[in-house]
Scaffold this motif. Structure first.
Motif, mmCIF file in Angstrom:
data_model
loop_
_atom_site.group_PDB
_atom_site.id
_atom_site.type_symbol
_atom_site.label_atom_id
_atom_site.label_comp_id
_atom_site.label_asym_id
_atom_site.label_seq_id
_atom_site.Cartn_x
_atom_site.Cartn_y
_atom_site.Cartn_z
ATOM 1 N N PRO A 1 13.630 2.538 -19.529
ATOM 2 C CA PRO A 1 12.628 2.817 -19.776
ATOM 3 C C PRO A 1 11.187 2.024 -19.591
ATOM 4 N N VAL A 2 10.698 0.788 -19.651
ATOM 5 C CA VAL A 2 9.602 -0.364 -19.107
ATOM 6 C C VAL A 2 9.468 -0.242 -17.835
ATOM 7 N N ILE A 3 10.886 0.078 -16.699
ATOM 8 C CA ILE A 3 9.853 0.324 -15.435
ATOM 9 C C ILE A 3 9.460 1.318 -15.070
ATOM 10 N N SER A 4 9.979 2.805 -16.277
ATOM 11 C CA SER A 4 9.757 3.930 -15.803
ATOM 12 C C SER A 4 7.868 4.336 -16.354
ATOM 13 N N LEU A 5 7.842 3.325 -17.061
ATOM 14 C CA LEU A 5 6.659 3.305 -18.131
ATOM 15 C C LEU A 5 4.934 2.524 -16.861
ATOM 16 N N ALA A 6 5.785 1.128 -16.523
ATOM 17 C CA ALA A 6 4.705 0.200 -15.767
ATOM 18 C C ALA A 6 4.990 0.881 -14.198
ATOM 19 N N LEU A 7 5.501 1.244 -13.509
ATOM 20 C CA LEU A 7 5.443 1.261 -12.454
ATOM 21 C C LEU A 7 3.912 2.185 -12.269
ATOM 22 N N TYR A 8 3.235 3.382 -12.629
ATOM 23 C CA TYR A 8 2.358 3.900 -12.350
ATOM 24 C C TYR A 8 1.437 3.447 -12.702
ATOM 25 N N PRO A 9 1.534 2.756 -13.571
ATOM 26 C CA PRO A 9 0.164 1.875 -14.072
ATOM 27 C C PRO A 9 -0.055 0.326 -13.515
ATOM 28 N N MET A 10 1.024 -0.408 -12.958
ATOM 29 C CA MET A 10 1.121 -1.322 -12.081
ATOM 30 C C MET A 10 0.525 -0.881 -10.672
ATOM 31 N N ALA A 11 0.874 0.401 -10.109
ATOM 32 C CA ALA A 11 0.524 0.719 -9.118
ATOM 33 C C ALA A 11 -0.728 0.650 -8.841
ATOM 34 N N TYR A 12 -1.736 1.105 -9.906
ATOM 35 C CA TYR A 12 -3.411 1.743 -10.390
ATOM 36 C C TYR A 12 -3.628 -0.426 -10.255
ATOM 37 N N ILE A 13 -2.975 -1.359 -10.859
ATOM 38 C CA ILE A 13 -4.010 -2.028 -10.903
ATOM 39 C C ILE A 13 -3.567 -2.813 -9.786
ATOM 40 N N THR A 14 -2.476 -2.403 -8.809
ATOM 41 C CA THR A 14 -2.450 -3.380 -7.367
ATOM 42 C C THR A 14 -3.732 -3.309 -6.754
ATOM 43 N N ARG A 15 -3.754 -1.774 -6.832
ATOM 44 C CA ARG A 15 -4.494 -1.006 -5.842
ATOM 45 C C ARG A 15 -6.239 -1.030 -6.391
ATOM 46 N N LEU A 16 -6.417 -2.012 -8.062
ATOM 47 C CA LEU A 16 -7.788 -1.782 -7.724
ATOM 48 C C LEU A 16 -8.662 -3.756 -7.790
ATOM 49 N N THR A 17 -6.985 -4.571 -8.000
ATOM 50 C CA THR A 17 -6.734 -6.004 -7.706
ATOM 51 C C THR A 17 -7.452 -6.001 -6.255
ATOM 52 N N LYS A 18 -6.934 -5.182 -5.463
ATOM 53 C CA LYS A 18 -6.843 -5.490 -4.047
ATOM 54 C C LYS A 18 -8.134 -5.806 -3.917
ATOM 55 N N THR A 19 -8.379 -3.911 -4.033
ATOM 56 C CA THR A 19 -9.795 -3.529 -4.191
ATOM 57 C C THR A 19 -10.896 -5.340 -3.820
ATOM 58 N N SER A 20 -10.767 -5.190 -5.576
ATOM 59 C CA SER A 20 -12.335 -6.275 -6.070
ATOM 60 C C SER A 20 -11.547 -7.548 -5.855
ATOM 61 N N VAL B 1 0.989 -0.876 0.255
ATOM 62 C CA VAL B 1 0.076 -0.061 -0.117
ATOM 63 C C VAL B 1 1.092 0.660 -0.177
ATOM 64 N N PHE B 2 1.849 1.245 1.067
ATOM 65 C CA PHE B 2 2.864 2.383 1.267
ATOM 66 C C PHE B 2 3.484 2.500 -0.595
ATOM 67 N N PHE B 3 3.603 1.399 -1.189
ATOM 68 C CA PHE B 3 4.818 2.160 -2.351
ATOM 69 C C PHE B 3 3.470 2.239 -3.450
ATOM 70 N N THR B 4 2.601 1.450 -3.680
ATOM 71 C CA THR B 4 1.524 1.671 -4.539
ATOM 72 C C THR B 4 1.267 3.539 -4.194
ATOM 73 N N THR B 5 0.893 3.927 -2.837
ATOM 74 C CA THR B 5 0.112 5.357 -3.046
ATOM 75 C C THR B 5 1.929 6.272 -3.524
ATOM 76 N N LEU B 6 2.561 5.982 -3.004
ATOM 77 C CA LEU B 6 3.909 6.730 -3.623
ATOM 78 C C LEU B 6 3.927 6.584 -5.168
ATOM 79 N N MET B 7 4.182 5.547 -5.393
ATOM 80 C CA MET B 7 3.608 5.609 -7.124
ATOM 81 C C MET B 7 2.638 6.482 -8.258
#
Lengths: 357, 303
Positions: free
Chosen positions: B173-192, B131-137
């Protein structure tokens, strides 16, 4: 047919009360009826819930500190955001790319002679300008862009959404189709395109007016926000109004002949206030994000006016030697966006506890 | 279902027409034409060129010619370089598509795994860390992240070589592109996932003695993934816009960088062509996502 009280004998099924079975309330029992706490309103109750949320409160503190700094720092720090550092009235060419809290040769000599130099808290940039004050002004610009953009979105979205939701029927259908189309436009692409076009065309149109000071890029940013980003808010408000307008008090108000605009203002909008507040709180960081992104692409505010995005962009050139020039604006963006996000989440939990999982 | 698909395709077509109108008329609103270069062209040459590219005709007619050419696959010519835009775009798009595809795959896979871990270990340390990591990202703009990664791993530590024409290193480059959507998907998956874990059918499955593994993979995760599917469309849009700055920072010659360079150069025809091209990708991606969403879960009533 009467008992000792002189009252007629009761039927077994009678609901008549037998007073003998009751005592007077004692003082202690009376106290239990006292109102222990004042009755609260919806907002007081929400704010109480918000105060219990440490993350949201922390965010408020962070935002308050940032606000205080950007309001008062320009009054304390004796440098301007586009001012090249001078020592004793002489241009200081040695004050280039200083590290935080260091002084240039000329400043050092001047201080040795007993003069006073205000420290460069974040150092200086490649054009001998104090970096702290540039970051402060950058934060001012970014925050006000976020705020104004959200206000524009708020006004257009609420008016459009309430008309659409309240009118219903064909009007609603057509208005919502327009929203659907704007909603499915790729927003950032359109923002970039329109910023380029408006930046080019507005430049000559606004020359000499008040807007010229703002810069054509900044103005086009606001126009673009006004054109594209209100749709989310409009959808939200419309959805709320569709449910609220079914209530009996709206019907009663209609029955006594209240005009539609007053029904919307006094009866419907106050009831969607919490949804609107949450949405605005989350709109601000997204606007700051967009502004910093555009500034990073060179489509933001006009130089020498800084914004956090353009500062971060400029810092890339000397990244190997002066990494702190990236760190300061970057950390400020992250702090502001994080604080608004957490505050928005906290507000959502506080204003709409049903949503909380 | 069919009615919905037809309606959705109709909306997509209307959106594309609106985009083409905006881009075309925006392009024409900018003062100066494609042949006003620094070198003064003689009026005769200019007239010939304008006639050749139909610029002497009224703007509305030009729009229809432009659209006709576009539908025939002719994207026009760059003002600055004079090259065929389609050739420039298609070669650079290959790089961007590879970059974006990897970012998409990584963000979905890691996002779903991390989100499931967070949901299953709710309020324990892995959950708190995630949660900490995704909020920051979600508070970090991609250009800040990309520049920081470049500075730390390429310049300071020197672990990863800087991108050059000969050595392609997609990692940063892949990491910098993927981290924000990854954080978002993590939150989405967690809630659902938490939502799905509280459902009656999960309790029934547990009550009849289904193993934990089967409960997670068959009963919860499958249902929890539905909201993730809906995010893929918007994520493609995010990755496309994100790649503009990320490619620029890492000096990758992809379509994103071409787009940004054309902005810097004020190469209008190129800006318009790239906008149209990327917009088509985004609109189609959103269309497919919406239809897929409807197919996966027929219960959902989108209208």
């Amino acid at each position: 047919m009467s008992n000792e009280n002189g009252m007629p004998k009761k039927n077994v099924l009678s609901a008549q009360i037998d007073l003998k079975k009751f005592d007077f309330a004692t003082e202690e029992e009376k106290k239990q009826q006292d109102v222990m706490s004042e009755s609260t309103t919806f907002f007081k109750d929400s704010m109480r819930r918000l105060r219990k949320n440490p993350l949201a409160m922390g965010s408020i503190v962070v935002l308050a500190v940032i606000l205080l700094v950007i309001i008062f720092a320009p009054k304390i720090v004796p440098y301007g955001y586009s001012e090249i550092i001078t020592v004793d009235g002489v241009r200081d060419k040695t004050a280039k790319n200083l590290a935080p809290f260091t002084y240039s040769k000329m400043e050092q000599q001047y201080m040795d002679k007993g003069g006073k130099v205000f420290p460069h808290i974040f150092g200086t940039d490649e054009q001998c300008r104090d970096y702290f004050i540039r970051v402060v002004y950058g934060t001012r610009v970014s925050l006000s862009v976020g705020l104004f953009a959200s206000i524009i979105v708020l006004i257009i979205g609420v008016i459009y959404g309430s008309i659409s939701g309240y009118a219903g029927g064909k009007v609603d259908l057509i208005m919502m189709r327009i929203v659907d189309i704007i909603y499915s436009l790729p927003d950032l692409l359109m923002v970039i395109l329109l910023s380029v076009v408006l930046g080019e065309t507005l430049g000559t149109a606004i020359k000499g007016t008040v807007f010229a000071k703002l810069g054509s890029n900044m103005l086009s940013l606001f126009i673009v926000f006004g054109l594209l980003y209100w749709v989310g808010m409009a959808r939200l408000v419309r959805g709320q109004i569709l449910t609220i307008k079914q209530n009996d008090y709206v019907l009663a108000s209609k029955a006594i002949g209240t005009p539609a605009h007053r029904i919307i203002r006094t009866h419907i909008l106050p009831n969607c206030l919490s949804v609107i507040i949450i949405s605005v709180a989350l709109q601000i960081p997204s606007a700051i994000f967009t502004e910093s992104y555009l500034s990073f692409l060179g489509l933001g505010v006009q130089a020498p006016m800084p914004s956090l995005g353009s500062l971060a962009n400029a810092a890339r050139d000397g990244l190997t030697s002066y990494p702190y020039k990236l760190i300061f604006p970057a950390v400020t963006i992250v702090l502001i966006v994080l604080a608004f996000n957490l505050l928005g989440d906290g507000l959502r939990d506080a204003l709409d506890p049903k949503l909380k999982k | 279902m069919n009615k919905y698909v037809i309606k959705r395709i109709g909306l997509a077509i209307v959106t594309l027409i609106v985009i083409s109108l905006i881009t075309f008329f925006a392009m024409n609103a900018i003062p100066g034409g494609p042949f006003d270069s620094e070198k003064a062209t003689s009026p005769e040459v200019k007239a010939v060129l304008e006639k050749r590219y139909n610029l002497d005709k009224p703007v509305v007619e030009q729009y229809f010619i432009y659209m006709k050419n576009l539908l025939h696959g002719d994207w026009g010519v760059s003002i600055k370089t004079g090259r065929d835009i389609w050739q420039t775009m298609s070669s650079s798009f290959a790089v961007s598509a590879k970059l974006g595809g990897m970012a998409l795959a990584i963000s979905v896979v890691f996002g779903v795994v991390l989100g499931s871990i967070a949901a299953l270990m709710r309020n324990k340390w892995p959950d708190r860390l995630i949660v900490f990591f995704t909020t920051l990202m979600t508070a970090m703009p991609s250009f800040v992240l990309a520049t920081l990664l470049l500075y730390v791993f390429c310049i300071k530590l020197g672990w990863i070589p800087v991108w050059s024409a000969t050595s392609h290193n997609y990692l940063l480059p892949v990491i910098s592109l993927a981290l924000y959507p990854m954080a978002y998907i993590t939150r989405l998956t967690k809630t659902s996932m938490l939502d799905a874990l509280g459902q009656d059918y999960v309790r029934t499955a547990r009550a009849k003695g289904v193993s934990q593994k089967k409960v997670i993979f068959k009963h919860t995760l499958r249902n929890a993934l539905i909201p993730v599917v809906t995010y893929v469309g918007p994520e493609i849009a995010y990755i496309i816009t994100g790649s503009m700055v990320v490619e620029n920072i890492f000096t990758i010659g992809g379509l994103g960088q071409k787009f940004v360079t054309s902005i810097y150069n004020r190469d209008y025809t190129m800006i318009m062509a790239t906008t149209m091209f990327l917009a088509i990708i985004m609109v189609v991606a959103n269309l497919l996502t919406d239809i897929a969403y409807k197919c996966i879960d027929p219960r959902i009533n989108l209208e």
